[in-house]
Design an enzyme around this catalytic site. Structure first.
Site, PDB file in Angstrom:
ATOM      1  N   CYS A 157      47.657  46.290  36.425  1.00 20.22           N
ATOM      2  CA  CYS A 157      46.279  46.700  36.140  1.00 20.22           C
ATOM      3  C   CYS A 157      45.745  47.678  37.183  1.00 20.22           C
ATOM      4  CB  CYS A 157      45.368  45.480  36.069  1.00 20.22           C
ATOM      5  SG  CYS A 157      45.888  44.300  34.817  1.00 20.22           S
ATOM      6  N   HIS A 158      45.877  47.327  38.477  1.00 21.06           N
ATOM      7  CA  HIS A 158      45.314  48.172  39.531  1.00 21.06           C
ATOM      8  C   HIS A 158      46.276  48.420  40.683  1.00 21.06           C
ATOM      9  CE1 HIS A 158      41.811  46.457  37.385  1.00 21.06           C
ATOM     10  NE2 HIS A 158      41.393  47.700  37.471  1.00 21.06           N
ATOM     11  N   GLY A 159      47.542  48.032  40.501  1.00 21.00           N
ATOM     12  CA  GLY A 159      48.566  48.403  41.468  1.00 21.00           C
ATOM     13  C   GLY A 159      48.728  47.504  42.686  1.00 21.00           C
ATOM     14  N   PRO A 173      44.120  46.672  46.090  1.00 17.20           N
ATOM     15  CA  PRO A 173      42.856  46.097  45.601  1.00 17.20           C
ATOM     16  C   PRO A 173      42.760  44.581  45.781  1.00 17.20           C
ATOM     17  CG  PRO A 173      43.758  47.636  43.993  1.00 17.20           C
ATOM     18  CD  PRO A 173      44.798  47.452  45.054  1.00 17.20           C
TER      19      PRO A 173
END
Length: 199
Positions: A157-159, A173
């Site tokens: 999703c955001h690494g 994140p």
């Protein structure tokens, strides 16, 4: 006392009645015995869950559900364990000091974040927004991963990335390591997730 002949047809019917009654008793007892196991509602509320790891091989992962969350049980290889010792400087919380009461029980506050070094038990939910990371156990360069990737987990999703102990890498994140749930060994091949009284 007189010797009367045995009525074979009556004996047959008595035998059939006993066998049928016994089978009926067993059929009634099984559902009753099953009532002693935690219900789905109890499991969702947090009842402990037993996991059998007898067939888990090195490099494999087993997923069980506890409190509606996926719990991963991974049998790490010697090479994966060796990598845990080398990458401390790349991790945001290598010693699991953040939120220990929530994320890492005392018996898992070590480099491998586990009771037994080779077995990792962790909740498979990213600490950023609650997505489920994917297993990327193979070391080396891969899409969305660096050339020096040691193996671990990638949250697509955001690494956010986590090592093979569920420790988050720096500058990602996700603010924290993956949660290690309360657990204990009932035997060498059985783990109870959700309780750790004997740990």
């Amino acid at each position: 006392m007189s010797n009367q002949p045995v009525d074979q047809s009556r004996r047959t019917w008595v035998t059939i009645a006993c066998v049928t009654g016994g089978a009926g008793g067993v059929a009634a007892a099984v559902p009753f015995a099953l009532t002693f196991q935690p219900s789905e509602k109890a499991r969702a509320a947090g009842a402990a869950v037993e996991a059998d790891i007898s067939t888990l091989k090195e490099g494999e992962m087993l997923t069980v559900e506890w409190r509606g969350k996926p719990v991963w049980i991974i049998k790490r290889t010697p090479a994966q364990l060796a990598e845990l010792e080398k990458i401390g400087g790349e991790l945001a919380d290598p010693d699991s000091q953040r939120k220990p009461d929530e994320l890492t029980p005392k018996y898992a506050q070590n480099r491998h974040r586990s009771i037994k070094p080779e077995i990792l038990v962790t909740v498979g939910i990213c600490t950023h927004l609650g997505c489920s990371p994917t297993a990327k156990f193979q070391a080396g360069a891969q899409p969305s991963l660096p050339e020096t990737w040691p193996g671990g987990f990638l949250c697509p999703c955001h690494g956010s990335t986590f090592d093979m102990a569920g420790r988050v890498f720096k500058n990602k994140p996700a603010p924290d390591n993956l949660e290690v749930p309360p657990h204990m060994y009932l035997s060498d091949t059985k783990i109870l997730i959700g309780e750790d009284k004997q740990a």
